[in-house]
Design a protein around this motif. Structure first.
Motif, short mmCIF file in Angstrom:
data_model
loop_
_atom_site.label_atom_id
_atom_site.label_comp_id
_atom_site.label_asym_id
_atom_site.label_seq_id
_atom_site.Cartn_x
_atom_site.Cartn_y
_atom_site.Cartn_z
N ALA A 10 -4.24 -3.89 -16.84
CA ALA A 10 -4.19 -2.24 -16.76
C ALA A 10 -5.40 -1.65 -16.38
O ALA A 10 -5.46 -0.66 -15.61
N GLY A 11 -6.65 -2.02 -16.90
CA GLY A 11 -7.72 -1.66 -16.37
C GLY A 11 -8.12 -1.52 -14.76
O GLY A 11 -8.24 -0.83 -14.16
N GLY A 12 -7.77 -2.83 -14.34
CA GLY A 12 -7.70 -3.06 -12.95
C GLY A 12 -6.83 -2.10 -12.09
O GLY A 12 -7.23 -1.40 -10.97
N LEU A 13 -5.74 -1.82 -12.84
CA LEU A 13 -4.67 -1.01 -11.95
C LEU A 13 -5.16 0.58 -12.26
O LEU A 13 -4.96 1.30 -11.17
N LEU A 14 -5.92 0.71 -13.13
CA LEU A 14 -6.49 2.33 -13.49
C LEU A 14 -7.52 2.42 -12.47
O LEU A 14 -7.51 3.59 -11.78
N LEU A 15 -8.29 1.30 -12.18
CA LEU A 15 -9.36 1.59 -11.21
C LEU A 15 -8.69 1.93 -9.85
O LEU A 15 -9.18 2.65 -9.00
N GLY A 55 0.76 -1.22 -0.02
CA GLY A 55 -0.07 -0.01 0.07
C GLY A 55 0.75 1.37 0.12
O GLY A 55 0.21 2.25 -0.53
N TYR A 56 2.40 1.05 0.31
CA TYR A 56 3.20 2.36 0.45
C TYR A 56 3.31 2.67 -1.17
O TYR A 56 4.05 1.92 -1.99
N GLY A 57 2.74 3.96 -1.71
CA GLY A 57 3.14 4.33 -3.03
C GLY A 57 2.28 3.31 -4.04
O GLY A 57 2.42 3.49 -5.20
N ALA A 58 1.21 2.79 -3.57
CA ALA A 58 0.32 1.96 -4.56
C ALA A 58 -0.38 2.73 -5.50
O ALA A 58 -0.38 2.47 -6.77
N ARG A 59 -0.77 3.83 -5.42
CA ARG A 59 -1.61 4.76 -6.52
C ARG A 59 -0.51 4.90 -7.57
O ARG A 59 -1.00 4.52 -8.79
N PHE A 106 -5.81 3.28 -9.18
CA PHE A 106 -5.34 4.50 -9.59
C PHE A 106 -6.41 5.44 -8.91
O PHE A 106 -6.41 6.62 -8.29
N ALA A 107 -7.57 5.40 -9.83
CA ALA A 107 -8.52 6.20 -9.59
C ALA A 107 -9.22 6.28 -8.13
O ALA A 107 -9.62 7.25 -7.58
N GLN A 108 -9.49 5.07 -7.61
CA GLN A 108 -10.05 5.02 -6.54
C GLN A 108 -9.21 5.54 -5.19
O GLN A 108 -9.80 6.32 -4.52
N ALA A 109 -7.87 5.44 -5.39
CA ALA A 109 -7.12 6.23 -4.31
C ALA A 109 -7.20 7.31 -4.71
O ALA A 109 -7.00 8.49 -3.69
N GLU A 110 -7.38 8.01 -5.81
CA GLU A 110 -7.54 9.56 -6.13
C GLU A 110 -8.76 10.00 -5.36
O GLU A 110 -8.55 11.39 -4.83
N THR A 111 -9.68 9.29 -5.20
CA THR A 111 -11.21 10.12 -4.65
C THR A 111 -10.90 9.98 -3.11
O THR A 111 -11.78 10.26 -2.37
N ALA A 118 1.91 3.35 -12.83
CA ALA A 118 3.17 2.94 -13.75
C ALA A 118 2.99 1.45 -14.33
O ALA A 118 3.54 1.35 -15.63
N LEU A 119 2.34 0.88 -13.35
CA LEU A 119 2.40 -0.56 -13.95
C LEU A 119 1.14 -0.93 -14.97
O LEU A 119 1.43 -1.55 -15.94
N ALA A 120 0.17 -0.06 -14.92
CA ALA A 120 -0.78 0.16 -16.00
C ALA A 120 -0.28 0.66 -17.25
O ALA A 120 -0.65 -0.25 -18.53
N VAL A 121 0.33 1.71 -17.18
CA VAL A 121 1.07 2.11 -18.45
C VAL A 121 2.08 0.99 -19.19
O VAL A 121 2.00 0.70 -20.11
N PHE A 122 2.81 0.31 -18.25
CA PHE A 122 3.70 -0.68 -18.49
C PHE A 122 2.91 -1.82 -19.05
O PHE A 122 3.31 -2.38 -20.21
N SER A 123 1.82 -2.14 -18.67
CA SER A 123 1.11 -3.17 -19.08
C SER A 123 0.68 -3.04 -20.68
O SER A 123 0.77 -4.03 -21.53
N VAL A 124 0.23 -1.81 -20.94
CA VAL A 124 -0.17 -1.30 -22.14
C VAL A 124 0.78 -1.47 -23.20
O VAL A 124 0.33 -1.91 -24.28
#
Length: 119
Positions: A103-108, A62-66, A110-115, A71-77
Motif C-alpha cells: 500500500a505504501g508503494g502504491l501511495l507513492l 500506465g493507463y489509469g495507473a494513478r 499515486f502521489a508521484q503521478a499527482e505531481t 484503489a489497490l492501496a485501499v484494497f491492500s489495507v
C-alpha cells in the motif's frame, strides 16, 4: 524518476495483484468459502478479481495507473485488516506488514503521478 524505472516499478507492484486475481478465478469456490468464513460476503469476489486483474493491468500499462494505485492501496489495507489481523501468528503478521508495504508503494505511485511526474 527515469521512465524505465517507473515502468519497472509499476510492473513489480502489479504482479502480485495479477497473479492472485488469476489464482482466485482458478480457486473460486475455495476463495469464496474463505471470504465467507471471515465474514466477508462471497458475492464480492467478482469485484475483487476485477480490481486485482484490472488494477494490475492499469499499473502495467500506465493507463489509469494513478487511480488504480489508489484503489489497490485501499484494497491492500482493507485486506490486511480483514484477513491478516492475527498478530500471534507470525506468518499472518508478516502478511499484514506485506500488505501495508505494498500500500505504501502504491501511495507513492499515486502521489508521484499527482505531481505530474508521469512515465
Amino acid at each position: 524518476m527515469d521512465k524505465y524505472t517507473q515502468i519497472a516499478a509499476r510492473i513489480l507492484l502489479a504482479q502480485i495483484f495479477l497473479v492472485t486475481g488469476i489464482n482466485k478465478i482458478g480457486g473460486y469456490a475455495g476463495t469464496q468459502a474463505y471470504m465467507e468464513a471471515i465474514g466477508v460476503p462471497g458475492v464480492l469476489l467478482p469485484g475483487v478479481i476485477a480490481l486485482e486483474i484490472g488494477g494490475a493491468l492499469a499499473l502495467m500499462t500506465g493507463y489509469g495507473a494513478r487511480w488504480a494505485a489508489l484503489a489497490l492501496a485501499v484494497f491492500s489495507v482493507v485486506a490486511a485488516l480483514l484477513f491478516h489481523h492475527d498478530f500471534a501468528d507470525k506468518t499472518q503478521f508478516i502478511m499484514f506488514l506485506k500488505n501495508l508495504s505494498i500500500a505504501g508503494g502504491l501511495l507513492l505511485l499515486f502521489a508521484q503521478a499527482e505531481t505530474g511526474n508521469r512515465s
